[in-house]
Design an enzyme around this catalytic site. Sequence first.
Site, mmCIF file in Angstrom:
data_model
loop_
_atom_site.group_PDB
_atom_site.id
_atom_site.type_symbol
_atom_site.label_atom_id
_atom_site.label_comp_id
_atom_site.label_asym_id
_atom_site.label_seq_id
_atom_site.Cartn_x
_atom_site.Cartn_y
_atom_site.Cartn_z
ATOM 1 N N THR A 1 0.816 -1.213 0.000
ATOM 2 C CA THR A 1 0.000 0.000 0.000
ATOM 3 C C THR A 1 0.852 1.266 0.000
ATOM 4 O OG1 THR A 1 -0.147 0.036 2.416
ATOM 5 C CG2 THR A 1 -1.851 -1.198 1.244
ATOM 6 N N ASP A 2 0.206 2.362 -0.377
ATOM 7 C CA ASP A 2 0.873 3.662 -0.339
ATOM 8 C C ASP A 2 0.405 4.424 0.911
ATOM 9 O OD1 ASP A 2 -1.690 4.597 -0.934
ATOM 10 O OD2 ASP A 2 -1.224 5.019 -3.021
ATOM 11 N N LEU A 3 0.715 5.683 0.993
ATOM 12 C CA LEU A 3 0.369 6.474 2.181
ATOM 13 C C LEU A 3 -1.137 6.564 2.424
ATOM 14 C CD1 LEU A 3 2.931 9.403 1.923
ATOM 15 C CD2 LEU A 3 2.921 7.514 3.565
ATOM 16 N N SER A 4 -1.921 6.402 1.377
ATOM 17 C CA SER A 4 -3.374 6.493 1.534
ATOM 18 C C SER A 4 -3.988 5.193 2.050
ATOM 19 C CB SER A 4 -4.020 6.868 0.195
ATOM 20 O OG SER A 4 -3.905 5.786 -0.716
#
Length: 160
Positions: free
Chosen positions: A35-38
């Site tokens: 996953t990314d920061l979101s």
Amino acid sequence: MVKSRPMSLPPLMPASGRFVSAVHHFPLRIYFEDTDLSGLVYHANYLRYMERARSDMLRLAGIDQRSEHEGGSGVYAVTDLSIRYRRPARLDDDLTVVSRVTEVRPTRCTIGQAVMRDAEELTDASITVAWLTPQGRPQRQPKAWTDIYTRLCQGDDLHP
């Protein structure tokens, strides 16, 4: 300290998915690293999931890319790719990459893939790969492979 497995147990093997008729189903789970920061799966990771699914699909179908590559016969390269992102995947989602051969030519084949969460399509793609010489020029795929691809494209069950 981690103890080793008892000798009587068979070794654990990675999940390779399975064919349902001529369609390959590859299971995967989303981890924090995906996953990314979101908190959503980073867009490029879908391509990684599809690559793993295609590789295992070919392996289960009897296509040994590694021996051909090591023998100097050739290698596949992606020559065309289109992808649509419809819905995001999130941490801990259990997904399935569904893959099917959609076109077979002497030097290339096209595989349609979708990343699914249950019955919901998250991402779909069409990937064309060409069989290349070690020098990078297109060449005919091994006949046994085009025969396998043709059977899959026609919907034949390789493992009845």
